[in-house]
Design a protein around this motif. Structure first.
Motif, PDB file in Angstrom:
ATOM      1  N   ASN A   1      62.136 -51.761 -49.934  1.00 39.63           N
ATOM      2  CA  ASN A   1      60.759 -51.319 -50.134  1.00 39.63           C
ATOM      3  C   ASN A   1      60.272 -50.497 -48.940  1.00 39.63           C
ATOM      4  O   ASN A   1      60.792 -50.606 -47.828  1.00 39.63           O
ATOM      5  CB  ASN A   1      59.836 -52.524 -50.310  1.00 39.63           C
ATOM      6  CG  ASN A   1      60.143 -53.303 -51.580  1.00 39.63           C
ATOM      7  OD1 ASN A   1      60.999 -52.903 -52.373  1.00 39.63           O
ATOM      8  ND2 ASN A   1      59.453 -54.408 -51.775  1.00 39.63           N
ATOM      9  N   PHE A   2      59.255 -49.680 -49.197  1.00 38.80           N
ATOM     10  CA  PHE A   2      58.560 -48.996 -48.115  1.00 38.80           C
ATOM     11  C   PHE A   2      57.099 -48.829 -48.516  1.00 38.80           C
ATOM     12  O   PHE A   2      56.728 -49.018 -49.681  1.00 38.80           O
ATOM     13  CB  PHE A   2      59.213 -47.645 -47.786  1.00 38.80           C
ATOM     14  CG  PHE A   2      59.072 -46.590 -48.846  1.00 38.80           C
ATOM     15  CD1 PHE A   2      58.040 -45.658 -48.796  1.00 38.80           C
ATOM     16  CD2 PHE A   2      59.978 -46.508 -49.902  1.00 38.80           C
ATOM     17  CE1 PHE A   2      57.910 -44.671 -49.763  1.00 38.80           C
ATOM     18  CE2 PHE A   2      59.864 -45.531 -50.874  1.00 38.80           C
ATOM     19  CZ  PHE A   2      58.823 -44.614 -50.807  1.00 38.80           C
TER      20      PHE A   2
ATOM     21  N   ASP B   1      52.582 -49.402 -52.111  1.00 38.40           N
ATOM     22  CA  ASP B   1      53.916 -49.958 -51.887  1.00 38.40           C
ATOM     23  C   ASP B   1      54.882 -49.361 -52.902  1.00 38.40           C
ATOM     24  O   ASP B   1      54.558 -49.240 -54.092  1.00 38.40           O
ATOM     25  CB  ASP B   1      53.889 -51.479 -52.033  1.00 38.40           C
ATOM     26  CG  ASP B   1      53.039 -52.146 -50.970  1.00 38.40           C
ATOM     27  OD1 ASP B   1      53.062 -51.669 -49.824  1.00 38.40           O
ATOM     28  OD2 ASP B   1      52.348 -53.135 -51.286  1.00 38.40           O
TER      29      ASP B   1
ATOM     30  N   ALA C   1      58.828 -48.337 -43.156  1.00 39.22           N
ATOM     31  CA  ALA C   1      59.891 -49.180 -43.706  1.00 39.22           C
ATOM     32  C   ALA C   1      60.389 -50.113 -42.621  1.00 39.22           C
ATOM     33  O   ALA C   1      60.322 -49.799 -41.425  1.00 39.22           O
ATOM     34  CB  ALA C   1      61.037 -48.328 -44.240  1.00 39.22           C
TER      35      ALA C   1
END
Length: 467
Positions: A394-395, A387, A408
């Motif tokens: 976040n992706f 992560d 994502a």
């Protein structure tokens, strides 16, 4: 014989049209021409690009022009469009309005940069503004340079709502009887010069300033700018107040947009004739303020480093809603004009990014032929899994079917392919190349990195359990 007409469009706007005589060849319009190969653009790449445009593969793209080394080397249009069409260029108008102010300086109608023009205060620019700025130290501190670089510090939101929504600040201001009052009555929320906020209000002030110093900005534009450039067909609307619509009222033909780009590349000259001073061109294209998620800003011109397969290419540009562009790439002696109508749709940027990254920059052989990457050590995809966090969200990086994918929220999965040491590339929407350069610590663990595409670079770091 060419003539000037003033026309009413409904009850709200005035249009200036300097009529020409229909379609002409590029040579008749003052252009030198060359084949793509003669200016070192790979003909097979350019032929492929022409086929894509003429078959309508780019959504709502109307036309594309490439000038290299001062010669018009590529021009093509999508079905239903042609060279003599006038195109709504939206906020490209802003950049041209700023050039008119530079010309007014050159003609002595306004103080020059060297005489402190950019330091002129709001009250010096607009003597009637005193009631709207009194009691606000931040407003009193606004200078012309802040207006031109969109760092005036006024509370302004032109991004959260579309241009047909009254909550959009530009929609709120554009139909007012007095745009100067409407803009300067807006509360100040920041110290001038502190941050960039995109604002049609700043451009409306520029339009009012041009009216004040030239008397007739329509006639001034024709005599001092369009005429010397050999631009014989254009439309420029007024706002409801009768003030020249510098925020976005101009319609131009693509070849004429290219003339403006070539004039900028030649430091203010068109075919040896001085249009605007070199000082003003330099200041316009010198970044005054950075922008977190795109190019920075000069004096009503966008300025930045375009990310291309791990390298940076300096460009400056006039940019308009819907995907209109005049791009100037000094390193390549290249001007690119793109006209399209892709409103409120990310495909406008996708078209522009694809044209540059997948066609024009490779055609100019900017980096040479890209070689396949063959790592010497065994390649282990699992090292990159995990992560990650960026400033915008976040992706995740995951392995699926022995391939690496970036995932994502609200975005399709992006397959990543290895192109260099710790460097991967994915292609979003079939057109936007995104590079991921990962970073390792001293023990070889992947800890973060940087993603890049177009004018955007974004750092990311790997999330640990305590994050």
């Amino acid at each position: 014989m060419a003539m000037t007409k003033f026309m009413k469009k409904g009850l709200l706007s005035c249009i200036l049209v300097f009529w020409g005589c229909g379609a002409h060849s590029p040579e008749e319009e003052g252009w030198l021409t060359a084949s793509a190969e003669e200016v070192d653009l790979q003909p097979e790449v350019m032929d492929h690009l022409r086929k894509e445009v003429e078959e309508g593969s780019f959504e709502n793209l109307h036309g594309l022009i490439v000038v290299r080394r001062g010669k018009l080397a590529f021009e093509t249009y999508a079905p239903g469009h042609k060279s003599e069409d006038l195109h709504y260029v939206a906020s490209v108008t802003k950049s041209i309005g700023a050039l008119l102010l530079g010309i007014a300086m050159d003609q002595g109608l306004f103080p020059a940069i060297r005489d402190g023009a950019l330091d002129l205060s709001i009250e010096e620019l607009f003597p009637q503004s005193k009631p709207w700025v009194d009691g606000s130290p931040n407003k009193q501190a606004i200078r012309l340079g802040h207006i031109l670089s969109m760092t005036a510090g006024l509370a302004w939101d032109e991004d959260s709502h579309p241009y047909d929504d009254p909550r959009n600040d530009w929609v709120r201001v554009r139909d007012q009887a007095d745009p100067v009052k409407a803009v300067l009555s807006t509360p100040a929320e920041a110290v001038p010069g502190a941050e960039f906020v995109y604002s049609g209000g700043c451009s409306a002030l520029l339009g009012a300033l041009l009216e004040r110093v030239t008397g007739d900005p329509h006639e001034f534009a024709r005599e001092a700018f369009f005429g010397p450039l050999g631009i014989h067909e254009f439309e420029w609307q007024d706002l409801a107040s009768g003030v020249l619509d510098v925020p976005g009222g101009l319609h131009l033909r693509p070849r004429d947009m290219a003339k403006i780009g070539q004039m900028m590349l030649d430091h203010g000259l068109w075919r040896g004739r001085r249009i605007v001073s070199e000082d003003w061109v330099h200041e316009s294209c010198n970044m005054k303020v950075e922008n977190s998620f795109g190019p920075g800003y000069g004096l009503h011109w966008w300025v930045g480093d375009y990310q291309f397969r791990g390298e940076s290419v300096f460009m400056y540009l006039a940019s308009g809603h819907g995907g209109q562009r005049i791009l100037v790439i000094p390193e390549l002696e290249m001007v690119v004009v793109i006209v399209q109508q892709v409103f409120n749709n990310p495909m406008a940027d996708a078209n522009n990014l694809s044209i540059l990254t997948q066609f024009l920059l490779p055609a100019a052989n900017l980096l040479g032929e890209e070689q396949p990457w063959n790592p010497a050590d065994p390649f282990e995809l699992h090292l990159y899994e995990g992560d990650y966090r960026t400033e915008r969200g976040n992706f995740q990086i995951e392995i699926r079917s022995e391939k690496l994918w970036a995932l994502a929220e609200n975005a399709p999965p992006l397959e990543l392919r290895l192109v260099g040491k710790d460097r991967f590339r994915g292609t979003a929407f079939g057109r936007i190349e995104i590079d991921f350069q990962f970073r390792r610590n001293s023990t070889g663990e992947v800890t973060g990195g940087k993603s890049s595409y177009g004018f955007t670079q974004e750092s990311f770091h790997r999330l640990l359990s305590e994050d």
